[in-house]
Design a protein around this motif. Structure first.
Motif, PDB file in Angstrom:
ATOM      1  N   ASN A 404       0.821  -1.215   0.000  1.00 14.25           N
ATOM      2  CA  ASN A 404       0.000   0.000   0.000  1.00 14.25           C
ATOM      3  C   ASN A 404       0.852   1.261   0.000  1.00 14.25           C
ATOM      4  O   ASN A 404       0.554   2.223  -0.727  1.00 14.25           O
ATOM      5  CB  ASN A 404      -0.922   0.017   1.221  1.00 14.25           C
ATOM      6  CG  ASN A 404      -2.043  -1.001   1.122  1.00 14.25           C
ATOM      7  OD1 ASN A 404      -2.431  -1.414   0.026  1.00 14.25           O
ATOM      8  ND2 ASN A 404      -2.547  -1.423   2.263  1.00 14.25           N
ATOM      9  N   THR A 405       1.912   1.262   0.821  1.00 15.35           N
ATOM     10  CA  THR A 405       2.699   2.497   0.958  1.00 15.35           C
ATOM     11  C   THR A 405       3.524   2.788  -0.293  1.00 15.35           C
ATOM     12  O   THR A 405       3.789   3.958  -0.602  1.00 15.35           O
ATOM     13  CB  THR A 405       3.607   2.424   2.190  1.00 15.35           C
ATOM     14  OG1 THR A 405       4.500   1.296   2.086  1.00 15.35           O
ATOM     15  CG2 THR A 405       2.783   2.287   3.465  1.00 15.35           C
ATOM     16  N   PHE A 406       3.930   1.753  -1.033  1.00 13.35           N
ATOM     17  CA  PHE A 406       4.644   1.977  -2.305  1.00 13.35           C
ATOM     18  C   PHE A 406       3.732   2.720  -3.283  1.00 13.35           C
ATOM     19  O   PHE A 406       4.097   3.764  -3.835  1.00 13.35           O
ATOM     20  CB  PHE A 406       5.085   0.641  -2.901  1.00 13.35           C
ATOM     21  CG  PHE A 406       5.849   0.786  -4.199  1.00 13.35           C
ATOM     22  CD1 PHE A 406       7.233   0.878  -4.208  1.00 13.35           C
ATOM     23  CD2 PHE A 406       5.186   0.827  -5.427  1.00 13.35           C
ATOM     24  CE1 PHE A 406       7.940   1.014  -5.408  1.00 13.35           C
ATOM     25  CE2 PHE A 406       5.869   0.973  -6.625  1.00 13.35           C
ATOM     26  CZ  PHE A 406       7.255   1.053  -6.609  1.00 13.35           C
ATOM     27  N   TYR A 407       2.515   2.217  -3.484  1.00 10.29           N
ATOM     28  CA  TYR A 407       1.612   2.821  -4.483  1.00 10.29           C
ATOM     29  C   TYR A 407       0.972   4.101  -3.967  1.00 10.29           C
ATOM     30  O   TYR A 407       0.582   4.969  -4.758  1.00 10.29           O
ATOM     31  CB  TYR A 407       0.576   1.790  -4.943  1.00 10.29           C
ATOM     32  CG  TYR A 407       1.234   0.733  -5.796  1.00 10.29           C
ATOM     33  CD1 TYR A 407       1.533   0.983  -7.123  1.00 10.29           C
ATOM     34  CD2 TYR A 407       1.625  -0.482  -5.248  1.00 10.29           C
ATOM     35  CE1 TYR A 407       2.195   0.043  -7.896  1.00 10.29           C
ATOM     36  CE2 TYR A 407       2.282  -1.431  -6.013  1.00 10.29           C
ATOM     37  CZ  TYR A 407       2.575  -1.167  -7.340  1.00 10.29           C
ATOM     38  OH  TYR A 407       3.250  -2.092  -8.097  1.00 10.29           O
ATOM     39  N   GLY A 408       0.882   4.235  -2.634  1.00 11.06           N
ATOM     40  CA  GLY A 408       0.435   5.507  -2.074  1.00 11.06           C
ATOM     41  C   GLY A 408       1.405   6.631  -2.411  1.00 11.06           C
ATOM     42  O   GLY A 408       0.979   7.753  -2.735  1.00 11.06           O
ATOM     43  N   GLN A 409       2.693   6.320  -2.386  1.00 11.62           N
ATOM     44  CA  GLN A 409       3.712   7.315  -2.757  1.00 11.62           C
ATOM     45  C   GLN A 409       3.630   7.669  -4.247  1.00 11.62           C
ATOM     46  O   GLN A 409       3.781   8.837  -4.625  1.00 11.62           O
ATOM     47  CB  GLN A 409       5.116   6.789  -2.425  1.00 11.62           C
ATOM     48  CG  GLN A 409       5.400   6.668  -0.936  1.00 11.62           C
ATOM     49  CD  GLN A 409       6.757   6.051  -0.669  1.00 11.62           C
ATOM     50  OE1 GLN A 409       7.779   6.744  -0.731  1.00 11.62           O
ATOM     51  NE2 GLN A 409       6.766   4.753  -0.379  1.00 11.62           N
ATOM     52  N   ILE A 410       3.415   6.653  -5.071  1.00 13.36           N
ATOM     53  CA  ILE A 410       3.300   6.891  -6.516  1.00 13.36           C
ATOM     54  C   ILE A 410       2.111   7.812  -6.801  1.00 13.36           C
ATOM     55  O   ILE A 410       2.239   8.829  -7.504  1.00 13.36           O
ATOM     56  CB  ILE A 410       3.116   5.567  -7.285  1.00 13.36           C
ATOM     57  CG1 ILE A 410       4.313   4.648  -7.096  1.00 13.36           C
ATOM     58  CG2 ILE A 410       2.869   5.844  -8.781  1.00 13.36           C
ATOM     59  CD1 ILE A 410       5.573   5.080  -7.766  1.00 13.36           C
ATOM     60  N   GLY A 411       0.953   7.482  -6.253  1.00  7.06           N
ATOM     61  CA  GLY A 411      -0.256   8.282  -6.495  1.00  7.06           C
ATOM     62  C   GLY A 411      -0.112   9.704  -5.999  1.00  7.06           C
ATOM     63  O   GLY A 411      -0.450  10.667  -6.703  1.00  7.06           O
ATOM     64  N   TYR A 412       0.415   9.855  -4.773  1.00  6.39           N
ATOM     65  CA  TYR A 412       0.575  11.194  -4.197  1.00  6.39           C
ATOM     66  C   TYR A 412       1.586  11.998  -5.005  1.00  6.39           C
ATOM     67  O   TYR A 412       1.406  13.208  -5.226  1.00  6.39           O
ATOM     68  CB  TYR A 412       1.038  11.075  -2.738  1.00  6.39           C
ATOM     69  CG  TYR A 412       1.081  12.387  -2.003  1.00  6.39           C
ATOM     70  CD1 TYR A 412      -0.065  12.947  -1.458  1.00  6.39           C
ATOM     71  CD2 TYR A 412       2.293  13.074  -1.860  1.00  6.39           C
ATOM     72  CE1 TYR A 412      -0.027  14.162  -0.786  1.00  6.39           C
ATOM     73  CE2 TYR A 412       2.346  14.296  -1.193  1.00  6.39           C
ATOM     74  CZ  TYR A 412       1.174  14.830  -0.660  1.00  6.39           C
ATOM     75  OH  TYR A 412       1.232  16.046   0.003  1.00  6.39           O
ATOM     76  N   GLY A 413       2.610  11.323  -5.479  1.00  2.68           N
ATOM     77  CA  GLY A 413       3.667  12.015  -6.226  1.00  2.68           C
ATOM     78  C   GLY A 413       3.221  12.530  -7.585  1.00  2.68           C
ATOM     79  O   GLY A 413       3.619  13.621  -8.004  1.00  2.68           O
ATOM     80  N   ILE A 414       2.393  11.774  -8.296  1.00  2.00           N
ATOM     81  CA  ILE A 414       1.970  12.234  -9.633  1.00  2.00           C
ATOM     82  C   ILE A 414       0.768  13.179  -9.547  1.00  2.00           C
ATOM     83  O   ILE A 414       0.475  13.900 -10.498  1.00  2.00           O
ATOM     84  CB  ILE A 414       1.629  11.047 -10.560  1.00  2.00           C
ATOM     85  CG1 ILE A 414       0.440  10.249 -10.016  1.00  2.00           C
ATOM     86  CG2 ILE A 414       2.851  10.157 -10.761  1.00  2.00           C
ATOM     87  CD1 ILE A 414      -0.038   9.146 -10.964  1.00  2.00           C
ATOM     88  N   GLY A 415       0.047  13.147  -8.418  1.00  2.00           N
ATOM     89  CA  GLY A 415      -1.078  14.056  -8.226  1.00  2.00           C
ATOM     90  C   GLY A 415      -2.403  13.480  -8.704  1.00  2.00           C
ATOM     91  O   GLY A 415      -2.453  12.586  -9.560  1.00  2.00           O
ATOM     92  N   GLY A 416      -3.455  14.026  -8.138  1.00  2.00           N
ATOM     93  CA  GLY A 416      -4.803  13.530  -8.423  1.00  2.00           C
ATOM     94  C   GLY A 416      -5.204  13.626  -9.881  1.00  2.00           C
ATOM     95  O   GLY A 416      -5.814  12.711 -10.434  1.00  2.00           O
ATOM     96  N   GLU A 417      -4.854  14.728 -10.550  1.00  2.00           N
ATOM     97  CA  GLU A 417      -5.297  14.915 -11.940  1.00  2.00           C
ATOM     98  C   GLU A 417      -4.726  13.841 -12.856  1.00  2.00           C
ATOM     99  O   GLU A 417      -5.433  13.305 -13.716  1.00  2.00           O
ATOM    100  CB  GLU A 417      -4.904  16.308 -12.427  1.00  2.00           C
ATOM    101  CG  GLU A 417      -5.704  17.436 -11.789  1.00  2.00           C
ATOM    102  CD  GLU A 417      -5.413  18.779 -12.420  1.00  2.00           C
ATOM    103  OE1 GLU A 417      -4.611  18.808 -13.384  1.00  2.00           O
ATOM    104  OE2 GLU A 417      -5.984  19.780 -11.962  1.00  2.00           O
ATOM    105  N   ASN A 418      -3.433  13.523 -12.690  1.00  2.00           N
ATOM    106  CA  ASN A 418      -2.812  12.488 -13.526  1.00  2.00           C
ATOM    107  C   ASN A 418      -3.407  11.112 -13.242  1.00  2.00           C
ATOM    108  O   ASN A 418      -3.657  10.327 -14.170  1.00  2.00           O
ATOM    109  CB  ASN A 418      -1.300  12.449 -13.289  1.00  2.00           C
ATOM    110  CG  ASN A 418      -0.576  13.584 -13.987  1.00  2.00           C
ATOM    111  OD1 ASN A 418      -0.908  13.942 -15.116  1.00  2.00           O
ATOM    112  ND2 ASN A 418       0.411  14.169 -13.325  1.00  2.00           N
ATOM    113  N   LEU A 419      -3.615  10.822 -11.966  1.00  2.00           N
ATOM    114  CA  LEU A 419      -4.179   9.518 -11.626  1.00  2.00           C
ATOM    115  C   LEU A 419      -5.612   9.381 -12.146  1.00  2.00           C
ATOM    116  O   LEU A 419      -5.997   8.327 -12.659  1.00  2.00           O
ATOM    117  CB  LEU A 419      -4.141   9.320 -10.108  1.00  2.00           C
ATOM    118  CG  LEU A 419      -4.528   7.929  -9.596  1.00  2.00           C
ATOM    119  CD1 LEU A 419      -3.665   6.846 -10.230  1.00  2.00           C
ATOM    120  CD2 LEU A 419      -4.429   7.863  -8.080  1.00  2.00           C
ATOM    121  N   ILE A 420      -6.380  10.443 -12.041  1.00  2.00           N
ATOM    122  CA  ILE A 420      -7.763  10.436 -12.556  1.00  2.00           C
ATOM    123  C   ILE A 420      -7.760  10.263 -14.075  1.00  2.00           C
ATOM    124  O   ILE A 420      -8.553   9.490 -14.635  1.00  2.00           O
ATOM    125  CB  ILE A 420      -8.492  11.732 -12.148  1.00  2.00           C
ATOM    126  CG1 ILE A 420      -8.765  11.736 -10.639  1.00  2.00           C
ATOM    127  CG2 ILE A 420      -9.794  11.901 -12.921  1.00  2.00           C
ATOM    128  CD1 ILE A 420      -9.192  13.077 -10.094  1.00  2.00           C
TER     129      ILE A 420
END
Length: 608
Positions: A404-420
């Motif tokens: 969880n913490t690995f992918y939490g860092q990835i998501g937080y790092g690229i930002g909500g707009e990119n992940l969406i």
């Protein structure tokens, strides 16, 4: 001297009669006419009235014969005819190997003319018929009132009659002389509960549907698809109505058959489903609430689609009593197709987060990140499922152990707009386009959605939750299967479909334009899940399987279990996703064995 005498004046003769002039003559004639008119006045009035009445009659005759003549001729003709509608034979449904999934069988139906409502014995007929047909007089009234009184078309008041019901009608002909019996076809599902959510069911059109569809030729008593492909492919399956026109005498007895319009049968349709694989998937899920989806990642053909609890669609071919309906409804929403309803996708969603991290360039394929017992970002603390962390990890190892913490860092790092954005590229948050009109689009929330719903801004914590498939995110098992298909087929988004038309759907593939290194890294990670991670329960002997587990928090109940996989690893021909609602166990322990059983059946079937 000459003397001239004066001229003598002429005297007027005495006239004892009145002095006569032209005006005097006229007055005398007028008095004479008035004298005569007074004597003949009643006769003249009667003549005038007669002329007025005959003129009115003549004008009405002209109106009825010339202006309204055609209309009255048609009404007179309708009083001398009956039209027995002939329903078309609905198209059959077959599986991909030609096995019957839905067909038709013969049955008897009862009909009445709408004008029965104005007959003196209508109340008596209603009561008698309601008792025979296991319905109420009010329901019969509703059916009859849907048509115009002058319509010569018989209205269906009962279908799929039993021999006992037919006998009862014949024995009560003294009262039920206007009831017509006719042979027609009704829907039959030989495999009962198998694929019930996919096939759906048919039923007589209701008042709301009739109001909406009357312009398309539907009529009272029509049978229409109400769910599944029966509804989605209604236009092809339906066919065209025909009818028999019967001429009757003044007593209503049939004199001759005046004409026939042959009904046109609906189209037979071959589906992509594999009946045997469908049975295996249904048995593998058992009596656990959830869903199983199997599809071909190359073209989107759905091979199996299971949802539990289910139902037997044959019940709609009979007259459903309130007791039967209550029993069916009491089994945990059996008419909900959980394959196309949104649930939190949990760690299966890490496939999207990994793709977004690499494709944005911020976290390339060779990225290594530390993992923690808790990741504190965006005003929240994301816990690692092992409560300790795994140390430094790359994409492949973090996928195998679902950090969880690995992918939490990835998501937080690229930002909500990119992940969406990447979530939507993978097909989440919108309908897939499958022929099932009940499909739910799931949910990919964004700042606008959150503000409208909660009057709050999107936060980094929302992005972290989304990166591991939690928070507001909802995905259907079919959408999750589509996500795995994108990785399996080399980066193409496909349109899942049930109608067996591969050429059409092959042309609808859309490339996500992912880098080869991105796809290769995710594939290796998914393979390691089965070989050395949380998904060992999905392993199939002699077949290389790649997949991903997921365990979704679902308060206040137990967690949901997910597992999705594809095989063979080097040349995938099948994707299988299993979802178990409120299982209380992990995806690797609960859902993976279901997937394994379906894959094993698929690869041991020599016809695949």
């Amino acid at each position: 001297m000459q003397i001239v005498s004066p001229r003598r004046k002429r005297k007027n003769p005495v006239n004892t009669t009145p002095y006569t002039t032209l005006s005097n003559v006229s007055q005398q004639k007028k008095k004479k006419w008035l004298t005569v008119g007074q004597k003949d006045q009643p006769i003249m009035i009667m003549i005038l009235i007669s002329l007025f009445l005959f003129g009115g009659i003549a004008s009405r005759l002209t109106y009825f014969q010339i202006i309204k003549g055609q209309e009255f001729a048609e009404k007179a003709a309708s009083n001398r005819t009956k039209i027995i509608p002939q329903a078309p034979v609905r198209g059959n449904l077959f599986d991909r190997k030609g096995r019957v999934l839905a067909s038709t069988r013969l049955s008897h139906s009862a009909y009445l003319l709408p004008r029965i409502q104005i007959q003196p014995n209508w109340e008596e007929v209603k009561i008698e018929l309601a008792q025979i047909l296991n319905t109420t007089p009010e329901e019969l009234e509703k059916k009859i009132q849907g048509e115009n009184l002058d319509s010569p078309t018989l209205v269906k008041i009962g279908s799929n009659l039993t021999p006992q019901q037919i006998t009862a009608i014949e024995e009560n002909r003294e009262v039920l002389g206007d009831v017509e019996l006719n042979i027609e076809t009704i829907r039959n599902y030989p495999n009962n509960r198998i694929a019930s959510h996919v096939l759906g069911y048919t039923r007589e059109i209701n008042a709301e549907q009739l109001e909406r569809l009357r312009s398309e030729g539907y009529r009272l008593g029509d049978v229409i698809g109400q769910m599944g492909v029966e509804r989605g492919l209604e236009a092809k399956l339906r066919g065209e109505w025909g009818g028999i026109i019967l001429e009757t005498d003044g007593a209503g007895k049939i004199v001759r058959r005046a004409g026939v319009k042959e009904a046109v049968a609906g189209d037979d349709i071959q589906l992509t489903l594999d009946l045997e694989l469908q049975k295996v998937a249904q048995e593998a899920l058992g009596d656990r609430k959830g869903a199983v989806v199997a599809l071909d990642p190359r073209d989107g053909a759905v091979l199996a689609m299971v949802s539990y609890p289910g139902f037997d669609p044959n019940i709609f071919s009979d007259n459903i009593t309130p007791e039967i309906w209550q029993e069916v409804q009491g089994k945990g929403n059996p008419f909900i197709n959980r394959s196309i309803v949104g649930f939190p996708p949990a760690s299966t969603f890490k496939v999207v987060t990994a793709a977004a991290g690499m494709e944005t360039g911020k976290y390339p394929p060779n990225t290594v990140l530390p993992t923690y017992a808790f990741l504190r970002r965006g005003g929240m603390a994301l816990g690692e499922w092992n409560r300790a962390g795994f140390g430094p990890m790359n994409y492949i190892r973090s996928m195998a152990w679902s950090s969880n913490t690995f992918y939490g860092q990835i998501g937080y790092g690229i930002g909500g707009e990119n992940l969406i954005e990447w979530s939507r590229k993978f097909g989440f948050g919108s309908k897939t386009g499958i022929e099932l009109l009940e499909e739910n689009p799931g949910l990919i929330a964004d700042n606008e959605w959150k503000k409208s719903r909660f009057d709050m801004e999107w936060t980094g914590g929302d992005t972290i939750n989304m990166s591991i498939g939690q928070g507001f995110t909802l995905a259907t098992p079919l959408q999750v299967a589509g996500m795995f298909a994108i990785i399996a087929n080399g980066g193409y988004r496909i349109v899942p479909h049930l109608e067996n038309d591969p050429d059409t759907y092959l042309n609808q593939k859309t490339s996500l334009n992912m880098q080869p290194e991105t796809l290769s890294t995710i594939k290796q990670g998914l393979r390691s899940v089965v070989t050395s991670g949380t998904g060992g329960g999905a392993a199939v002997p002699n077949i290389a399987v790649a997949g991903k587990s997921g365990t979704a928090e679902a308060p206040p109940g137990k967690s949901h279990a997910w597992f999705g996989a594809y095989a063979p690893y080097d040349d995938p021909s099948i994707v299988v996703v299993a979802f178990v609602e409120h299982s209380g166990g992990g995806g690797g322990s609960v859902a993976a064995p279901i997937v394994q059983r379906v894959l094993n059946s698929y690869f041991t079937d020599e016809s695949n």
